[in-house]
Structure formats: C-alpha cells, structure tokens
Design an enzyme around this catalytic site. Structure first.
Site, short mmCIF file in Angstrom:
data_model
loop_
_atom_site.label_atom_id
_atom_site.label_comp_id
_atom_site.label_asym_id
_atom_site.label_seq_id
_atom_site.Cartn_x
_atom_site.Cartn_y
_atom_site.Cartn_z
N ASN A 154 38.52 117.55 -54.97
CA ASN A 154 37.70 118.57 -54.29
C ASN A 154 38.39 119.24 -53.10
OD1 ASN A 154 37.43 116.19 -52.84
ND2 ASN A 154 35.34 116.60 -52.23
N GLU A 253 37.65 106.19 -48.36
CA GLU A 253 36.70 107.26 -48.03
C GLU A 253 35.91 107.50 -49.30
OE1 GLU A 253 34.93 110.37 -48.02
OE2 GLU A 253 36.69 111.59 -47.49
N CYS A 287 32.27 115.64 -49.76
CA CYS A 287 31.57 114.37 -49.53
C CYS A 287 30.72 114.41 -48.27
CB CYS A 287 32.54 113.21 -49.52
SG CYS A 287 34.06 113.61 -48.69
N GLU A 462 40.50 108.93 -40.98
CA GLU A 462 41.62 109.82 -41.26
C GLU A 462 41.58 110.96 -40.25
OE1 GLU A 462 41.07 110.47 -45.64
OE2 GLU A 462 42.95 109.35 -45.69
#
Ligand code: ADP
Length: 484
Positions: A154, A253, A287, A462
């Site tokens: 994505n 993640e 997300c 991150e």
C-alpha cells in the site's frame, strides 16, 4: 499507460517487458488488468544467498563512519527526488494510486532516507556516573547486523525506506521482500540505491510470489539479527512466533482499526476535511485510515451531511489522470472484501448516503467514495479493517461512550479526535488506546515522528529517533581500575 522509457531504464535488467526464459511472474496494472512487466521469481536459495551477501557486506558497511554512510544516503535521497515524477507514475501504474498522491509517496519515502542519513550521526551512547571511584561507565550503540524485512503493497516505496533508511544509517545491511503486488517500486528503489553508491550486498532484494519460504529463511537464519514486518495481523503473528527460535529483535506494524471521534464541540471546518483525508487517502488503503467514524449525537446530522458532500467531490478515475481522487483498489480480493462489508452493514440497517457499488464504467477494481450512516456495533466493519473507500459513521451520546466505543477493539495503531476544548483533547487523547493520536489532525505520518501501534497493532516504532534505535544494540562498557 505503460512503463515509460525513463522507468524502463531505472528498472534495467531486473525486469522483462515480455515473458522471459528465466522463472518470472507478471506484475499487473490494477487499473486495467494489463501486464506491466515480468520480474524474477526467487525463493529459498536466493534468499539464503542474499543473507550471505548481506552478512559479508556488513563488516565494511558498519565500519564506515556515520558521515560516510550519510553521504551515500543523501545521494540516494537526491536521486529519488530527481525521479519524483517517474517514480510517482510507477506508483500510480503498479499500485493504482491517484497520481498527485503517488508523487507524495515518493517524497514521503525519500524523506526517510534524508532524515535518517542525518540522524545516523547522532546515534549517541551515554556516560553514567559510576558507583566506584576507579570506574567509568559508558554505553555505545552498535548496528545490530543483518536485517530481514517484509513489506506490503500500500506504500510500495516508503514501507521499504522507513526500514532501509534507519537500518543503513545505523550501519546494518538488509534483505527485503516487498509485496508480490509491487515489486517494481522496490526494484527502482534498489537500483537507485546502487547508483547512489550503496555497496553491493548491503541491500538484498527478493522478488517472489511465494512469500512463505522467503519469510522462513529471514525469520530462522541466525545471521539475521533483526526482523521487521509490515502487513496483516495473522501473518505478523506467525512471523513473530517464527522469530522466537533465534531470539531476533523484532518490529511489527500490523493491522489497525482507527476510530475517528468527533465531539459536539468540534469545528466542522477542520473535522470534515481532516476526516476526508484520513478516510480516503490511498482509496482507503492505509493502516491508519479512519475505519470507524464515531460522531457525537449533537453534531451527528451536520457532520454526516457535510462529510457526504465533501466525499462526493472525490473523482474516481485512472491513477495517472491528474484529476483522480480515488484510484483502483489493489486487486479483486480487495473489491470482494469491500462489497462483503457494505452488504453486511446494509443488511443490519446502515443507510447508504453515497456510492455503494463498483464504478464499473471506470474499471473492475474501482470503488467510489462510499458513505454509510446509522452504523452499529454489530456490523462486521466495526471489527474488520475495511481497507477501501468506505466511511462507516456511528452515533454516540456521552464522552465516555465515545471513548469506550473507540477502544472496543484489539487493535491500537492510530486514533483521531476532534474538539475545540483543550482539556477534553488532553483527557480523551490520554485515554484512547492507540500508539498515535491525531488531535484535530487527519494525517500524522511523517519521518520525524514515531509511527507504530499498541495492543495487537504491533511492536516497535518507525521514524524518528525511536526508529533508528530499533536497528542498534546498546552495549554497556564498565571500565575499572582506571583511577578517579
Ligand atoms: P496484505 O493483505 O496487506 O497483502 P499480508 O500480510 O498478506 O497483507 O502481506 C504483507 C506482506 O507479507 C507481503 O509482502 C506478503 O507477501 C507477505 N507474506 C504473506 N504471507 C506470508 C508468510 N506466510 N510468510 C512471510 N511473508 C508473508
């Protein structure tokens, strides 16, 4: 629309425009179903060879000064930005994303390389006041070693750079496996890295449609010291378990189920555009997308009306069309999921305010901005990540009701709240169970801040200094007998 000569040059020997002799798989353009190119089908043996190469390359790369590594990384960043238009088109072609957003994805991805190039120079240790007169205590940070990483489709560039940026800046080498849906973006990134001066072996790239054997090597090889994964929760849980065998440091993640909570005292001039961005960016395939729009009773009708009107302006069009606001979804599975969730919600009483059926006139994988009001807790889309351009709006009464509804999920990646009351913003922000909270803000992701989730949304962060620390080990040195 096909790959341009500039893109074909960047992708080089790693692709073939016609079916090659070697084992390869086709990469499709989701907007029209046509093959863009063929890329190498790699497996266990190639992954082991890439780990060998990364392990060998580690010694020399780790030995370089942070400044030397930064020079190479900055060059990589410059090359990415010099090719922003080309790479943006590649994202639009390969992932289906609207072109204006796709160019943003290039800048976002390059931002991680630039920021970590700088931050690598500040990977500080500490001196610690000693407990004895003749002692000196210090900590240093060292690169952890070879990194294994698996990424989704994505954000086909930035999901890689937010792992590779800090890993390489810290002095690590890496073997990465991008999604089978978007290997071309990964190849372009790697080739530009090589051109920028990243030595051979420092980045190993495995393109494959058979993820499991590759994941098995990356999670079990003892030379891989750190494993970083972005993707779905079930796959992430499996990989987490696989890493236990060699006690790897891990970052995950995983899925989100972001609540976007609008209180009665919200400013709709702020809340509506922010909610539109949060929900429909990348056609709802992020997300951190607002998965549940929770709106307080007093402002509910006005919010639904204004939000629906704003959503109706998003044009469904081919990704490379400059006016596109909603591009193609990634594949038929994504369309099937959206259709299933909408049908379930409607059967349980949701009202379709906008959209609700595939935009067949544009293409099979195009789903328009869809707004569902009167949503309730028993609908499947309350619990499942929609991952498409469908806004589900729920009504709540009190502040406490809003908070409990928001937290009623095992996930905890992002949450958003809208209010003009500072104390409410603080109070609710502190209670929402998520790793990232947008206060009157619909898009929080940036390389300078720590991105990541709590609960079942993941482990680690991150971006920012926390993102660099994920790729280092702390070593404590105690010097004794050296005088006071
Ligand atoms: P998505 O639904 O976003 O594609 P996945 O978790 O299926 O989420 O995919 C994310 C990444 O994980 C992709 O690169 C995919 O190829 C990879 N992947 C999927 N299954 C496995 C597996 N069993 N082992 C290792 N990697 C996997």
């Amino acid at each position: 629309m096909k790959l341009t000569p500039a893109l074909i040059e960047i992708l080089g020997q790693d692709i073939s425009l016609t079916k090659p002799e070697y084992l390869a798989f086709p990469v499709y353009n989701p907007s029209n179903g046509k093959v863009l190119a063929y890329v190498r089908e790699q497996g266990e043996a190639e992954t082991k060879a890439a780990v060998d190469a990364a392990h060998k390359a580690f010694q020399a790369w780790a030995k370089k000064t942070a400044k030397e590594r930064a020079t190479v990384l900055k060059h990589w960043n410059h090359l990415l930005m010099a090719h922003q238009a080309d790479l943006g088109l590649l994202v639009a072609l390969e992932q289906g994303r609207a072109i204006t957003e796709a160019r943003g994805e290039v800048a976002y991805a390059a931002g991680f390389i630039e920021w970590f190039a700088e931050e690598g120079k500040r990977s500080y240790g500490r001196t610690i006041p000693a407990v004895a007169e003749d002692k000196q205590l210090v900590t240093i940070r060292q690169p952890i070693g070879v990194v294994g990483a698996i990424t989704p489709w994505n954000f086909p560039l930035s999901m890689l750079t937010r792992k590779l940026g800090p890993a390489l800046a810290a002095g690590c080498t890496a073997v990465v496996k991008p999604s089978e849906e978007t290997p071309l973006c990964a190849i372009a990134l790697k080739n530009l890295a090589l051109k920028a001066g990243v030595p051979e072996g420092v980045i190993g790239l495995i393109t494959t449609t058979k993820a499991k054997p590759v994941g098995d090597v990356l999670t079990s090889d003892e030379r891989v010291k750190k494993f970083s994964f972005t993707g779905s929760t079930p796959v992430g849980k499996g990989l987490y378990a696989q890493c236990a065998g060699t006690v790897k440091k891990i970052s995950l993640e995983l899925g989100g189920n972001a609540p976007l909570v609008v209180f009665d005292d919200a400013d709709l001039d702020i809340a509506v555009p922010a909610a539109i961005l949060s929900k429909f960016r990348n056609s709802g395939q992020t997300c951190v997308c607002a998965n549940r729009l929770l709106v307080q009773a007093g402002i509910y009708d006005r919010f639904v009306e204004r939000f629906t009107e704003a959503a109706s302006k998003l044009k469904v069009a081919l990704g490379w069309d400059e006016s596109s606001g909603i591009g193609a979804l990634i594949n038929q599975k994504a369309i099937d999921k959206v259709e299933r969730l909408v049908a379930d919600a409607v059967a349980k009483g949701a009202t379709v305010r906008l959209g609700g059926t595939v935009a067949q006139s544009v293409g099979d994988l195009f789903y328009p901005a869809t707004v569902l009001s009167d949503c309730t807790r028993d609908m499947t889309l309350f619990d499942e990540e929609i991952f498409g351009p469908v806004a589900a709006i729920y009504k709540f009464e009190s502040e406490d009701d809003g908070i409990s509804l928001a937290n009623d999920t095992p996930f905890g990646l992002a949450a958003y709240l809208f209010t003009q009351d500072l104390s409410r913003a603080w109070r609710v922000g502190a209670q929402l169970e998520a790793g990232m909270i947008g206060v009157n803000d619909g898009v929080m992701s940036t390389e300078v801040a720590p991105f990541g989730g709590i609960k079942e949304s993941g482990i680690g962060r991150e971006g920012a200094v926390e993102g660099l620390e994920e790729y280092t080990e702390i070593k404590y040195l105690s010097f004794a007998g050296i005088g006071g």
